[in-house]
Design a protein around this motif. Structure first.
Motif, PDB file in Angstrom:
ATOM      1  N   TRP A 124      43.555  38.847  45.613  1.00  0.00           N
ATOM      2  CA  TRP A 124      42.791  37.724  45.073  1.00  0.00           C
ATOM      3  C   TRP A 124      42.887  36.505  45.995  1.00  0.00           C
ATOM      4  O   TRP A 124      41.938  35.720  46.111  1.00  0.00           O
ATOM      5  CB  TRP A 124      43.294  37.403  43.653  1.00  0.00           C
TER       6      TRP A 124
ATOM      7  N   TRP B 241      35.567  41.144  44.351  1.00  0.00           N
ATOM      8  CA  TRP B 241      36.561  40.618  43.400  1.00  0.00           C
ATOM      9  C   TRP B 241      35.966  40.022  42.131  1.00  0.00           C
ATOM     10  O   TRP B 241      36.708  39.583  41.254  1.00  0.00           O
ATOM     11  CB  TRP B 241      37.467  39.587  44.101  1.00  0.00           C
ATOM     12  N   ILE B 242      34.640  40.006  42.008  1.00  0.00           N
ATOM     13  CA  ILE B 242      34.047  39.358  40.824  1.00  0.00           C
ATOM     14  C   ILE B 242      34.518  40.028  39.541  1.00  0.00           C
ATOM     15  O   ILE B 242      34.884  39.358  38.577  1.00  0.00           O
ATOM     16  CB  ILE B 242      32.502  39.365  40.906  1.00  0.00           C
ATOM     17  N   THR B 243      34.540  41.347  39.528  1.00  0.00           N
ATOM     18  CA  THR B 243      34.917  42.044  38.284  1.00  0.00           C
ATOM     19  C   THR B 243      36.424  41.955  38.026  1.00  0.00           C
ATOM     20  O   THR B 243      36.876  42.340  36.954  1.00  0.00           O
ATOM     21  CB  THR B 243      34.514  43.527  38.339  1.00  0.00           C
ATOM     22  N   ARG B 244      37.190  41.498  39.015  1.00  0.00           N
ATOM     23  CA  ARG B 244      38.643  41.397  38.831  1.00  0.00           C
ATOM     24  C   ARG B 244      39.149  39.957  38.837  1.00  0.00           C
ATOM     25  O   ARG B 244      40.361  39.731  38.872  1.00  0.00           O
ATOM     26  CB  ARG B 244      39.359  42.190  39.933  1.00  0.00           C
ATOM     27  N   ALA B 245      38.243  38.989  38.834  1.00  0.00           N
ATOM     28  CA  ALA B 245      38.671  37.582  38.853  1.00  0.00           C
ATOM     29  C   ALA B 245      39.588  37.330  37.656  1.00  0.00           C
ATOM     30  O   ALA B 245      39.342  37.833  36.572  1.00  0.00           O
ATOM     31  CB  ALA B 245      37.460  36.671  38.801  1.00  0.00           C
ATOM     32  N   PRO B 246      40.666  36.559  37.863  1.00  0.00           N
ATOM     33  CA  PRO B 246      41.709  36.498  36.834  1.00  0.00           C
ATOM     34  C   PRO B 246      41.443  35.550  35.663  1.00  0.00           C
ATOM     35  O   PRO B 246      42.170  35.629  34.673  1.00  0.00           O
ATOM     36  CB  PRO B 246      42.935  36.026  37.619  1.00  0.00           C
ATOM     37  N   THR B 247      40.482  34.653  35.768  1.00  0.00           N
ATOM     38  CA  THR B 247      40.143  33.809  34.611  1.00  0.00           C
ATOM     39  C   THR B 247      38.622  33.718  34.528  1.00  0.00           C
ATOM     40  O   THR B 247      37.921  33.986  35.510  1.00  0.00           O
ATOM     41  CB  THR B 247      40.694  32.364  34.730  1.00  0.00           C
ATOM     42  N   LEU B 248      38.138  33.306  33.368  1.00  0.00           N
ATOM     43  CA  LEU B 248      36.691  33.173  33.198  1.00  0.00           C
ATOM     44  C   LEU B 248      36.138  32.104  34.139  1.00  0.00           C
ATOM     45  O   LEU B 248      35.063  32.261  34.711  1.00  0.00           O
ATOM     46  CB  LEU B 248      36.355  32.848  31.739  1.00  0.00           C
ATOM     47  N   GLU B 249      36.908  31.030  34.316  1.00  0.00           N
ATOM     48  CA  GLU B 249      36.427  29.965  35.186  1.00  0.00           C
ATOM     49  C   GLU B 249      36.350  30.438  36.639  1.00  0.00           C
ATOM     50  O   GLU B 249      35.369  30.201  37.342  1.00  0.00           O
ATOM     51  CB  GLU B 249      37.323  28.733  35.079  1.00  0.00           C
ATOM     52  N   ARG B 250      37.387  31.131  37.106  1.00  0.00           N
ATOM     53  CA  ARG B 250      37.376  31.642  38.489  1.00  0.00           C
ATOM     54  C   ARG B 250      36.245  32.661  38.670  1.00  0.00           C
ATOM     55  O   ARG B 250      35.632  32.754  39.726  1.00  0.00           O
ATOM     56  CB  ARG B 250      38.711  32.289  38.845  1.00  0.00           C
ATOM     57  N   LYS B 251      35.999  33.437  37.630  1.00  0.00           N
ATOM     58  CA  LYS B 251      34.910  34.419  37.702  1.00  0.00           C
ATOM     59  C   LYS B 251      33.565  33.698  37.848  1.00  0.00           C
ATOM     60  O   LYS B 251      32.739  34.055  38.681  1.00  0.00           O
ATOM     61  CB  LYS B 251      34.917  35.284  36.430  1.00  0.00           C
ATOM     62  N   ALA B 252      33.381  32.653  37.043  1.00  0.00           N
ATOM     63  CA  ALA B 252      32.127  31.894  37.100  1.00  0.00           C
ATOM     64  C   ALA B 252      31.962  31.225  38.472  1.00  0.00           C
ATOM     65  O   ALA B 252      30.873  31.233  39.053  1.00  0.00           O
ATOM     66  CB  ALA B 252      32.091  30.853  35.980  1.00  0.00           C
TER      67      ALA B 252
END
Lengths: 282, 325
Positions: free
Chosen positions: B129, B66-77
């Motif tokens: 997610w 799910w890293i490439t599909r995380a819905p916000t920059l913060e959630r991705k980080a």
């Protein structure tokens, strides 16, 4: 009967709140200082975002555990830098878009990243070579931005520069070791260099926006970064026993929003949740 | 539990040495790598620590999904940092196992050939997610339940690795719960995703503690050696008691009709997971066993030229240094 109180609620409170946040405000006029600044900041932020995305695609699939850790670390640095650059771009624009709105709700033509960073990962050698060619440009760029007349830009560059100094040290070291490793690792690294070379020229091509930003002392002229990049690249390639391609051809257009076919697929993945559930808070 | 169904070995060592060793453990002393230990203790620990390390490595895959599909920059980080921590845990655990005389490459080879296992939980897919929240909340929650006591395990390097790992895992669990909270209090669709994730991850999380103690054949020796501290059923009960109020706070329903507060035991009564499913997953028939193994095998195979290249460069550099002297 209860005493009547004056009504502090206006019927269009929601619209007023949206206007105060900048929604509905006119787009910045092309050629204005704010528009130039916004464009320059999205070039920085989008480039960090798209490369961070590409690097994060490796997660769990790297050739050795230490590389999984290093790649996640670099992706994390780049996503952090994205938040700062695009956050500032949103402020400059003043239309209520934050870093997430810019990252997840724009279409490809509004992205201003370099074509180099949207190149697919390929094998690990391709990923590493892309990183090295980029880092060798990114570090002098950030060093120059530390002297920006815009204090906000200088502050971000200072923070990012510390991270990117490490990125360059790592990618240069690995390019040297793999270039001068086995016959196969040499062949793969030379192949990656040849394949990516045509995407490096765009880093040094300025347009009118770049020129005005450089004249105002906000961002360096792209051409001014060439000499340092050449020096780093020549030195590392020599040590890596790799041959610098002779071609001077440069693919271009990314900075102006004209991307490769790969970009749409990347955004489809990255923006899917935000697009599918536009009302959700995450 | 990241290390499930670890087979313990029978001891063939000198009884006097064994008794002295047991006395040290009973006195709460830590056993360090260069000290004498029964061969069976060494082998069981290699298997347990190795399995735990493999779980961290394979565990990158369902979350990395799910890293490439995380819905916000913060959630991705946050997710990137979490998956990076998992790789780091794998690294310390392999190092701890290496102190017992096995190499990381050897352990990797055993994982890739299927001779060593990883936790069966990672053979379940992350479909929405909300699953990323459920993995942090439930899977890391269950792992912590097992790992907190292992901070006091008898083997020094394992105990020290656990102390460090537990700090990070408890942070991951909080982040997972925060993600679930955002989903459970979000739109109707988000709430449905959160409930669906809980429905799918609840029983596999209960399975993480291993089969019931009455069926667990490996526990007694491991408990005597303090490489296992609590029984499977104790830990499972503790996990349920901790998790039920957390689910209630989110407004989510635990998918168990028999879930009922038991005043007498001051804990929840709950349904057992379907153990036949557990054994099928262990045998390789979980939804993702094949994909997970293929992903790890491909990463290792595709990386061979890279590792060879680095080794060749190291040999050349050493030869040049010698030639220069």
């Amino acid at each position: 009967m209860a005493p009547s109180l004056s009504d502090v609620m206006t019927p269009d409170a929601a619209a007023l709140a949206a206007a105060a946040g900048g929604e509905g405000r006119a787009p910045l006029a092309a050629g204005s200082a704010d528009h130039d600044l916004f464009t320059g900041l999205t070039r920085l932020g989008d480039t960090a975002l798209i490369l961070g995305h590409r690097v994060s695609e490796w997660c769990g699939h790297a050739p050795i555990l230490e590389e999984d850790i290093a790649l996640a670390n670099m992706a994390l640095d780049l996503i952090g830098q994205t938040q700062l650059w695009l956050g500032l771009a949103g402020e400059v624009e003043g239309r209520g878009r934050d870093a997430d709105a810019l990252a997840f709700r724009r279409d490809a033509w509004d992205f201003h990243n370099l074509l180099l960073v949207e190149r697919p990962n390929g094998d690990f050698g391709m990923t590493l070579m892309r990183q090295f060619l980029f880092d060798a440009w990114h570090l002098p760029l950030l060093k120059a931005l530390e002297g920006s007349t815009d204090a906000r830009i200088a502050a971000i560059a200072q923070k990012a520069g510390k991270e990117v100094a490490y990125h360059l040290e790592r990618s240069a070291d690995l390019v040297i070791r793999l270039g001068d490793g086995t016959e196969e690792s040499h062949r793969r690294m030379q192949g990656a260099l040849d394949a990516l070379w045509g995407y490096t020229g765009e880093m040094f091509l300025g347009d009118a926006v770049d020129q005005r930003l450089a004249e105002a002392g906000v961002m360096p002229a792209p051409e001014s970064l060439r000499a340092v990049w050449d020096q780093t690249v020549d030195q590392v390639l020599a040590e890596a026993t790799l041959t610098r391609p002779a071609s001077t051809f440069a693919h271009k257009g990314g900075k102006q929003g004209r991307h490769s076919e790969h970009m749409g697929h990347l955004l489809t993945t990255m923006q899917w949740l935000q697009r599918a559930y536009p009302d959700a808070k995450w | 539990m990241y290390a499930q169904m670890v087979k313990s070995e029978a001891s063939t060592d000198d009884p006097a040495l064994l008794a002295a060793f047991q006395a040290r453990i009973d006195a709460g002393e830590k056993i360090e790598p260069k000290e004498w230990m029964p061969e069976a203790y060494r082998k069981t620990l290699i298997r347990q620590i190795g399995q735990h390390a493999h779980s961290e490595i394979v565990g990158q895959l369902p979350e990395g999904n799910w890293i490439t599909r995380a819905p916000t920059l913060e959630r991705k980080a946050i997710l990137l940092a979490k998956v990076q921590d998992e790789a780091g845990h794998g690294l310390y655990l392999y190092c701890a196992a290496e102190t017992l005389g096995v190499s990381r490459d050897d352990l990797t080879e055993q994982l890739l050939s299927g001779r060593m296992k990883y936790s069966s939980i990672f053979n379940y897919p992350t479909l929405t997610w909300a699953d990323i929240g459920a993995v942090g909340w439930l899977v890391d929650g269950a792992a912590i339940m097992n790992q907190v006591p292992l901070q006091r395990t008898s083997f020094g390097p394992y105990s020290r690795a656990m102390i460090r790992i537990c700090k990070e895992e408890s942070f991951h669990q909080r982040q997972g719960y925060d993600l679930m909270r955002a989903m459970a209090t979000g739109t109707a669709e988000q709430k449905a995703m959160a409930q669906d994730a809980l429905n799918r991850f609840w029983y596999p999380s209960l399975m993480m503690f291993g089969p019931s103690d009455k069926d667990s054949i490996h526990s007694t020796q491991s408990m005597a050696w303090r490489i296992k501290i609590n029984t499977n059923d104790e830990l499972r009960q503790k996990f349920v008691d901790q998790t039920v109020p957390q689910a209630q706070y989110l407004g989510l329903t635990i998918p168990d009709e028999n879930l009922k507060w038991n005043e007498e035991k001051q804990g929840w009564d709950f349904s057992e997971p379907d153990w036949s499913e557990f054994y099928e997953v262990l045998k390789g028939n979980g939804p993702c066993n094949t994909d997970r193994m293929e992903a790890r095998q491909r990463a290792w195979r595709d990386g061979e030229w890279f590792r060879e290249g680095l080794m060749a460069h190291a040999r050349k550099s050493a030869a040049r240094r010698v030639a220069a002297e």
